[in-house]
Motif scaffolding. Structure first.
Motif, PDB file in Angstrom:
ATOM      1  N   UNK A  21      42.497  49.134  34.721  1.00 59.01           N
ATOM      2  CA  UNK A  21      41.746  48.654  35.876  1.00 59.01           C
ATOM      3  C   UNK A  21      40.299  49.117  35.758  1.00 59.01           C
ATOM      4  N   UNK A  22      39.385  48.216  36.130  1.00 59.54           N
ATOM      5  CA  UNK A  22      37.973  48.560  36.094  1.00 59.54           C
ATOM      6  C   UNK A  22      37.350  48.312  37.462  1.00 59.54           C
ATOM      7  N   UNK A  23      36.165  48.877  37.640  1.00 61.44           N
ATOM      8  CA  UNK A  23      35.391  48.613  38.839  1.00 61.44           C
ATOM      9  C   UNK A  23      34.834  49.875  39.463  1.00 61.44           C
ATOM     10  N   UNK A  24      33.998  49.664  40.439  1.00 58.70           N
ATOM     11  CA  UNK A  24      33.371  50.775  41.166  1.00 58.70           C
ATOM     12  C   UNK A  24      34.241  51.215  42.331  1.00 58.70           C
ATOM     13  N   UNK A  25      34.024  52.435  42.725  1.00 57.46           N
ATOM     14  CA  UNK A  25      34.572  52.987  43.968  1.00 57.46           C
ATOM     15  C   UNK A  25      36.085  52.887  44.127  1.00 57.46           C
ATOM     16  N   UNK A  26      36.857  53.361  43.151  1.00 61.30           N
ATOM     17  CA  UNK A  26      38.313  53.369  43.372  1.00 61.30           C
ATOM     18  C   UNK A  26      38.657  54.337  44.499  1.00 61.30           C
ATOM     19  N   UNK A  59      36.646  46.977  42.787  1.00 68.01           N
ATOM     20  CA  UNK A  59      35.606  46.421  43.654  1.00 68.01           C
ATOM     21  C   UNK A  59      36.213  45.373  44.582  1.00 68.01           C
ATOM     22  N   UNK A  60      37.126  44.570  44.056  1.00 65.98           N
ATOM     23  CA  UNK A  60      37.793  43.563  44.894  1.00 65.98           C
ATOM     24  C   UNK A  60      38.586  44.236  46.012  1.00 65.98           C
ATOM     25  N   UNK A  61      39.195  45.373  45.710  1.00 69.97           N
ATOM     26  CA  UNK A  61      39.922  46.124  46.747  1.00 69.97           C
ATOM     27  C   UNK A  61      38.958  46.731  47.759  1.00 69.97           C
ATOM     28  N   UNK A  62      37.884  47.341  47.292  1.00 73.90           N
ATOM     29  CA  UNK A  62      36.969  48.001  48.221  1.00 73.90           C
ATOM     30  C   UNK A  62      36.265  47.004  49.137  1.00 73.90           C
ATOM     31  N   UNK A  63      36.113  45.768  48.679  1.00 73.53           N
ATOM     32  CA  UNK A  63      35.545  44.701  49.528  1.00 73.53           C
ATOM     33  C   UNK A  63      36.619  44.029  50.391  1.00 73.53           C
ATOM     34  N   UNK A  68      44.750  46.441  48.757  1.00 74.73           N
ATOM     35  CA  UNK A  68      45.007  47.664  48.005  1.00 74.73           C
ATOM     36  C   UNK A  68      46.471  48.065  48.105  1.00 74.73           C
ATOM     37  N   UNK A  69      47.072  47.852  49.252  1.00 70.81           N
ATOM     38  CA  UNK A  69      48.488  48.186  49.433  1.00 70.81           C
ATOM     39  C   UNK A  69      49.353  47.388  48.467  1.00 70.81           C
ATOM     40  N   UNK A  70      49.032  46.122  48.309  1.00 70.47           N
ATOM     41  CA  UNK A  70      49.778  45.275  47.377  1.00 70.47           C
ATOM     42  C   UNK A  70      49.592  45.770  45.947  1.00 70.47           C
ATOM     43  N   UNK A  93      35.924  38.836  40.855  1.00 65.93           N
ATOM     44  CA  UNK A  93      34.511  38.892  41.238  1.00 65.93           C
ATOM     45  C   UNK A  93      33.572  38.510  40.100  1.00 65.93           C
ATOM     46  N   UNK A  94      34.057  37.739  39.155  1.00 65.16           N
ATOM     47  CA  UNK A  94      33.236  37.327  38.020  1.00 65.16           C
ATOM     48  C   UNK A  94      33.395  35.833  37.794  1.00 65.16           C
ATOM     49  N   UNK A  95      32.510  35.294  36.972  1.00 60.15           N
ATOM     50  CA  UNK A  95      32.633  33.900  36.563  1.00 60.15           C
ATOM     51  C   UNK A  95      33.172  33.874  35.138  1.00 60.15           C
ATOM     52  N   UNK A  96      33.492  32.695  34.665  1.00 59.93           N
ATOM     53  CA  UNK A  96      33.934  32.558  33.281  1.00 59.93           C
ATOM     54  C   UNK A  96      32.755  32.405  32.320  1.00 59.93           C
TER      55      UNK A  96
END
Length: 177
Positions: free
Chosen positions: A139-144, A112-116, A121-123, A42-45
């Motif tokens: 692992x980083x991100x919101x809403x684990x 965040x990629x999982x929550x969207x 998430x299973x994988x 969910x980011x750019x380079x």
């Protein structure tokens, strides 16, 4: 340089600094001769760390060659493309660490990629269960989800008390990206 047990780390919350904390851990690990692989979701380079970290021996970043913008602005077709792309990126990261030679894997914004639902998430949970015993996973991100939280050895939650964005100040180069 192998550890006896690799742990799972989570940096989550709505505050600034989740990626920064993970990157600090990467620099610390590299300073001790460890090899780090980072995949960014969910980011750019177009971020300062993408230019700086590969200059540090022992840190490798998988390129993020496609960007899709903010999730809430994506069309259904873009969401489908993003799901395929980020699923393949996760697969590539796990295949690379499974070959050996890495001590740490950072999955930046994976939660965040999982929550969207752009990453299964299973994988992810299956990979975490089957990870090499010595591998540190960050692992980083919101809403684990509770399931992801249950896998972790470390959980650090970063709260936002104040942020310049709330006053109308946009993201600043070198600070937020």
């Amino acid at each position: 340089m192998s550890q006896k047990k690799g742990c799972i780390h989570i940096y989550c919350g709505d505050g600034k600094g989740k990626t920064t904390a993970a990157l600090g851990l990467a620099v610390r690990a590299a300073g001790r001769g460890m090899h780090v692989l980072m995949a960014r979701f969910l980011k750019t380079d177009d971020s300062g760390e993408v230019a700086a970290l590969p200059r540090i021996t022992g840190i490798e970043i998988l390129p993020c060659v496609k960007t899709f913008g903010f999730y809430f602005q994506m069309t259904e077709q873009q969401k489908k493309e993003a799901e395929e792309y980020y699923g393949a990126l996760l697969e590539k990261a796990w295949l690379q660490v499974a070959k050996g030679g890495y001590d740490m894997l950072i999955l930046d914004e994976i939660m965040a990629a999982c929550s969207c639902r752009l990453v299964s998430e299973e994988r992810l949970l299956r990979y975490l269960q089957e990870k090499p015993a010595e591998l540190e996973v960050v692992m980083t991100g919101r809403d684990p989800s509770p399931q992801i939280l249950n896998t972790a050895d470390y959980i650090s939650e970063i709260y936002k008390r104040r942020h310049p964005f709330d006053s109308g100040i946009g993201a600043r180069e070198g600070i937020e990206y």
